[in-house]
Design a protein around this motif. Structure first.
Motif, PDB file in Angstrom:
ATOM      1  N   LYS A 192       0.833  -1.199   0.000  1.00 15.87           N
ATOM      2  CA  LYS A 192       0.000   0.000   0.000  1.00 15.87           C
ATOM      3  C   LYS A 192       0.872   1.256   0.000  1.00 15.87           C
ATOM      4  O   LYS A 192       2.078   1.189   0.295  1.00 15.87           O
ATOM      5  N   PHE A 193       0.276   2.385  -0.296  1.00 15.73           N
ATOM      6  CA  PHE A 193       0.968   3.677  -0.219  1.00 15.73           C
ATOM      7  C   PHE A 193       0.910   4.128   1.239  1.00 15.73           C
ATOM      8  O   PHE A 193       0.015   4.850   1.657  1.00 15.73           O
ATOM      9  N   THR A 194       1.870   3.644   2.039  1.00  9.83           N
ATOM     10  CA  THR A 194       1.847   3.875   3.481  1.00  9.83           C
ATOM     11  C   THR A 194       2.588   5.136   3.882  1.00  9.83           C
ATOM     12  O   THR A 194       3.680   5.421   3.391  1.00  9.83           O
TER      13      THR A 194
ATOM     14  N   CYS B  92       4.456  12.115  -4.714  1.00 11.02           N
ATOM     15  CA  CYS B  92       4.995  10.883  -4.125  1.00 11.02           C
ATOM     16  C   CYS B  92       4.116   9.690  -4.482  1.00 11.02           C
ATOM     17  O   CYS B  92       4.618   8.581  -4.746  1.00 11.02           O
ATOM     18  N   TYR B  93       2.812   9.898  -4.506  1.00  8.27           N
ATOM     19  CA  TYR B  93       1.887   8.816  -4.848  1.00  8.27           C
ATOM     20  C   TYR B  93       2.090   8.369  -6.299  1.00  8.27           C
ATOM     21  O   TYR B  93       2.126   7.177  -6.601  1.00  8.27           O
ATOM     22  N   LYS B  94       2.262   9.333  -7.180  1.00  7.76           N
ATOM     23  CA  LYS B  94       2.493   8.999  -8.593  1.00  7.76           C
ATOM     24  C   LYS B  94       3.813   8.244  -8.761  1.00  7.76           C
ATOM     25  O   LYS B  94       3.902   7.284  -9.542  1.00  7.76           O
ATOM     26  N   ALA B  95       4.830   8.667  -8.016  1.00  3.37           N
ATOM     27  CA  ALA B  95       6.119   7.961  -8.061  1.00  3.37           C
ATOM     28  C   ALA B  95       5.977   6.538  -7.524  1.00  3.37           C
ATOM     29  O   ALA B  95       6.568   5.592  -8.058  1.00  3.37           O
ATOM     30  N   PHE B  96       5.174   6.387  -6.469  1.00  3.77           N
ATOM     31  CA  PHE B  96       4.895   5.063  -5.899  1.00  3.77           C
ATOM     32  C   PHE B  96       4.241   4.160  -6.941  1.00  3.77           C
ATOM     33  O   PHE B  96       4.624   2.993  -7.108  1.00  3.77           O
ATOM     34  N   LYS B  97       3.270   4.677  -7.674  1.00  6.19           N
ATOM     35  CA  LYS B  97       2.565   3.883  -8.680  1.00  6.19           C
ATOM     36  C   LYS B  97       3.501   3.472  -9.824  1.00  6.19           C
ATOM     37  O   LYS B  97       3.291   2.427 -10.458  1.00  6.19           O
ATOM     38  N   ASN B  98       4.532   4.269 -10.056  1.00  8.65           N
ATOM     39  CA  ASN B  98       5.487   3.970 -11.126  1.00  8.65           C
ATOM     40  C   ASN B  98       6.735   3.251 -10.613  1.00  8.65           C
ATOM     41  O   ASN B  98       7.725   3.115 -11.351  1.00  8.65           O
ATOM     42  N   ASN B  99       6.688   2.826  -9.315  1.00 10.51           N
ATOM     43  CA  ASN B  99       7.840   2.164  -8.686  1.00 10.51           C
ATOM     44  C   ASN B  99       9.096   3.031  -8.737  1.00 10.51           C
ATOM     45  O   ASN B  99      10.209   2.532  -8.924  1.00 10.51           O
ATOM     46  N   GLU B 100       8.916   4.337  -8.547  1.00  6.52           N
ATOM     47  CA  GLU B 100      10.034   5.277  -8.616  1.00  6.52           C
ATOM     48  C   GLU B 100      10.185   6.110  -7.343  1.00  6.52           C
ATOM     49  O   GLU B 100      10.944   7.089  -7.330  1.00  6.52           O
ATOM     50  N   LEU B 101       9.489   5.734  -6.277  1.00  5.30           N
ATOM     51  CA  LEU B 101       9.547   6.523  -5.041  1.00  5.30           C
ATOM     52  C   LEU B 101      10.820   6.187  -4.282  1.00  5.30           C
ATOM     53  O   LEU B 101      10.982   5.081  -3.763  1.00  5.30           O
ATOM     54  N   GLN B 102      11.730   7.133  -4.226  1.00 11.51           N
ATOM     55  CA  GLN B 102      13.007   6.913  -3.547  1.00 11.51           C
ATOM     56  C   GLN B 102      13.585   8.244  -3.075  1.00 11.51           C
ATOM     57  O   GLN B 102      13.016   9.306  -3.353  1.00 11.51           O
ATOM     58  N   VAL B 103      14.682   8.164  -2.359  1.00  7.16           N
ATOM     59  CA  VAL B 103      15.328   9.368  -1.842  1.00  7.16           C
ATOM     60  C   VAL B 103      16.819   9.289  -2.142  1.00  7.16           C
ATOM     61  O   VAL B 103      17.400   8.198  -2.194  1.00  7.16           O
ATOM     62  N   HIS B 104      17.439  10.451  -2.369  1.00  7.84           N
ATOM     63  CA  HIS B 104      18.880  10.503  -2.648  1.00  7.84           C
ATOM     64  C   HIS B 104      19.537  11.396  -1.584  1.00  7.84           C
ATOM     65  O   HIS B 104      19.706  12.604  -1.765  1.00  7.84           O
ATOM     66  N   ALA B 105      19.895  10.781  -0.463  1.00 10.54           N
ATOM     67  CA  ALA B 105      20.442  11.519   0.681  1.00 10.54           C
ATOM     68  C   ALA B 105      21.844  12.030   0.384  1.00 10.54           C
ATOM     69  O   ALA B 105      22.616  11.415  -0.360  1.00 10.54           O
TER      70      ALA B 105
ATOM     71  N   ARG C 106      -8.156  11.614  -0.833  1.00  7.35           N
ATOM     72  CA  ARG C 106      -8.954  10.382  -0.862  1.00  7.35           C
ATOM     73  C   ARG C 106     -10.309  10.632  -1.536  1.00  7.35           C
ATOM     74  O   ARG C 106     -10.826   9.767  -2.251  1.00  7.35           O
ATOM     75  N   LEU C 107     -10.856  11.828  -1.324  1.00 11.09           N
ATOM     76  CA  LEU C 107     -12.139  12.148  -1.948  1.00 11.09           C
ATOM     77  C   LEU C 107     -11.994  12.379  -3.451  1.00 11.09           C
ATOM     78  O   LEU C 107     -12.897  12.070  -4.242  1.00 11.09           O
ATOM     79  N   GLU C 108     -10.851  12.925  -3.847  1.00  7.10           N
ATOM     80  CA  GLU C 108     -10.642  13.298  -5.244  1.00  7.10           C
ATOM     81  C   GLU C 108     -10.150  12.150  -6.122  1.00  7.10           C
ATOM     82  O   GLU C 108     -10.219  12.232  -7.346  1.00  7.10           O
ATOM     83  N   SER C 109      -9.642  11.089  -5.497  1.00  5.48           N
ATOM     84  CA  SER C 109      -9.080   9.987  -6.283  1.00  5.48           C
ATOM     85  C   SER C 109      -9.435   8.647  -5.642  1.00  5.48           C
ATOM     86  O   SER C 109      -8.997   8.354  -4.524  1.00  5.48           O
ATOM     87  N   ASP C 110     -10.202   7.844  -6.369  1.00  8.01           N
ATOM     88  CA  ASP C 110     -10.549   6.514  -5.872  1.00  8.01           C
ATOM     89  C   ASP C 110      -9.305   5.646  -5.748  1.00  8.01           C
ATOM     90  O   ASP C 110      -9.195   4.823  -4.823  1.00  8.01           O
ATOM     91  N   GLY C 111      -8.351   5.839  -6.641  1.00 10.92           N
ATOM     92  CA  GLY C 111      -7.113   5.068  -6.581  1.00 10.92           C
ATOM     93  C   GLY C 111      -6.319   5.383  -5.324  1.00 10.92           C
ATOM     94  O   GLY C 111      -5.829   4.479  -4.638  1.00 10.92           O
ATOM     95  N   PHE C 112      -6.205   6.673  -5.015  1.00 11.65           N
ATOM     96  CA  PHE C 112      -5.493   7.089  -3.804  1.00 11.65           C
ATOM     97  C   PHE C 112      -6.209   6.527  -2.569  1.00 11.65           C
ATOM     98  O   PHE C 112      -5.570   6.014  -1.650  1.00 11.65           O
ATOM     99  N   ALA C 113      -7.530   6.653  -2.563  1.00 14.41           N
ATOM    100  CA  ALA C 113      -8.310   6.166  -1.422  1.00 14.41           C
ATOM    101  C   ALA C 113      -8.102   4.674  -1.205  1.00 14.41           C
ATOM    102  O   ALA C 113      -8.019   4.200  -0.064  1.00 14.41           O
TER     103      ALA C 113
END
Length: 425
Positions: free
Chosen positions: A245-247, A393-406, A271-278
């Motif tokens: 999930k998008f935790t 961040c949610y869009k990056a999560f859906k594309n398997n691209e959510l990461q950080v470059h410390a 959550r109200l604006e996007s069923d996918g996000f919800a």
């Protein structure tokens, strides 16, 4: 020959919570820098949180000495076990929602136990340690607070024996957030100030965890003040999988005033604006959470996407950090909290997950997150920018691209920080 150093602390394993980690890790690494740590702790403490797993992290080379303590929170529990345990954790309900017992306990705690409820351990500790220090030829004593009564032990030992004394402030004294909630009389408030002034001006060196606290203390004393932040210990963890999930996970205590309605409103609207996000979103709460905060979340309709896990061991908390999609850090929106740098920030930073942080403007946390490129920092009125970043961040999560470059987080490793400490010793 290693230099014997006595460390006086109230919190020590099996105590849980953030107050334990700092000196547990310093003690672990000090022998590498020719320092022989001797840790003085209460024999029969009343810890509000327990984490038996931390016992495995206690250095085998450290000497641990103990002395009995009389705990007023145990007595307070006779009148209200729930209120006593809650207040001892630092979770203080909003004033208008406090029961008579809670108001009474806060008044007694603030005005009869100055600087704190462990003041009764000062006198017996000074007597016990005076003999031990002389016998073991110890030249350096370190006290760490809160509880700030530990500093009164150092104050008296220095006056009596002339030892070198370092006072470590994990949090400020009279400007910490909950201080105003202790229902102090004018004379009690003045006594706190006087004790703070005496400690800051009598210690040989003062250690603080933030630059804001250093600036605050510089107005009270001309003694040397050194910033040694909290930090991280690299803990490899292979047995975990990323959350499906998008935790968004908050790890640690959520006090009543750590309650940014702007965030709950953003999450509701997304959550109200996007069923996918919800469908994908989940808010994980790991640690003690104020009833006031939960009520506010429910007001924004978040109750069906919350997983309230409660307090877990440190090892399990590390696992939650590494497997969560986003990590949430919240601080009270006030002038007094600009100096607070939670220990979990550094563990968040090394977990390789993006941080979403909310707090006051120009805080030390804001500076560190920006310098290290480990996440995003928002104010309590940042609706549009907060919403935009979480959506990105949610869009990056859906594309398997959510990461950080410390960038440049190595200086916050526990070993590097211990090396700085050893130079003061």
């Amino acid at each position: 020959m290693p230099k014997k150093t006595l460390i006086i602390t109230y919190y020590w394993p099996p105590a849980g919570g953030p107050g334990v980690q700092r000196w547990l890790k310093f003690v672990k690494y000090l022998p590498e820098f020719n320092v022989d740590p001797i840790v003085y702790i209460p024999e029969n403490p009343n810890y509000p949180l327990l984490d038996e797993s931390l016992l495995e992290d206690v250095s085998k080379s450290a000497t641990i000495i103990k002395h009995p303590i009389k705990e007023p929170y145990k007595l307070a529990g006779i009148f209200s076990k729930k209120a006593s345990k809650t207040i001892s954790k630092g979770i203080i309900p909003e004033q208008k929602k406090q029961s008579f017992i809670e108001k009474l306990m806060l008044f007694v705690r603030g005005n009869f136990f100055i600087p704190d409820a462990r003041k009764g351990w000062v006198k017996p500790s000074v007597k016990f340690l005076s003999e031990y220090i002389s016998k073991e030829n110890i030249e350096t004593v370190i006290t760490t607070g809160p509880p700030h009564s530990m500093h009164l032990i150092g104050l008296q030992l220095k006056a009596k024996l002339g030892v070198k004394w370092l006072a470590d402030f994990r949090d400020p004294w009279t400007t910490i957030g909950y201080h105003k909630q202790l229902k102090l009389t004018r004379s009690s408030a003045n006594k706190h100030k006087a004790l703070e002034h005496e400690v800051l001006n009598f210690a040989d060196d003062i250690i603080v965890t933030s630059f804001t606290t250093k600036t605050e203390f510089e107005a009270i004393t001309s003694n040397p003040i050194h910033v040694i932040t909290n930090g991280y210990d690299y803990e490899p963890l292979k047995d975990f999988t990323m959350d499906s999930k998008f935790t968004l996970a908050h790890i640690g205590s959520l006090l009543s005033k750590r309650n940014p309605e702007v965030l709950w409103r953003v999450l509701r609207d997304l959550r109200l604006e996007s069923d996918g996000f919800a469908k994908d979103f989940q808010l994980n709460l790991i640690g003690a959470v104020s009833v006031d905060v939960l009520r506010t979340m429910n007001k924004y309709g978040l109750d069906n996407c919350i997983k309230n896990i409660g307090y877990v061991s440190h090892s399990k908390a590390v696992k939650h950090q590494k497997q969560s999609q986003l990590l949430l850090l919240i601080e009270i929106d006030s002038e007094e909290t600009k100096c607070i740098i939670p220990g979990k920030l550094f563990e968040y930073m090394v977990s390789n997950r993006p941080i979403i942080a909310l707090g006051p403007k120009n805080s030390d946390v804001e500076t560190i997150i920006k310098e290290t490129n480990t996440g995003h920092y928002f104010y309590y009125n940042s609706y549009s920018s907060l919403k935009s970043v979480i959506l990105e961040c949610y869009k990056a999560f859906k594309n398997n691209e959510l990461q950080v470059h410390a960038i440049g987080i190595q200086k916050y490793s526990r070993r590097a920080l211990t090396e700085s400490l050893s130079k003061l010793i």
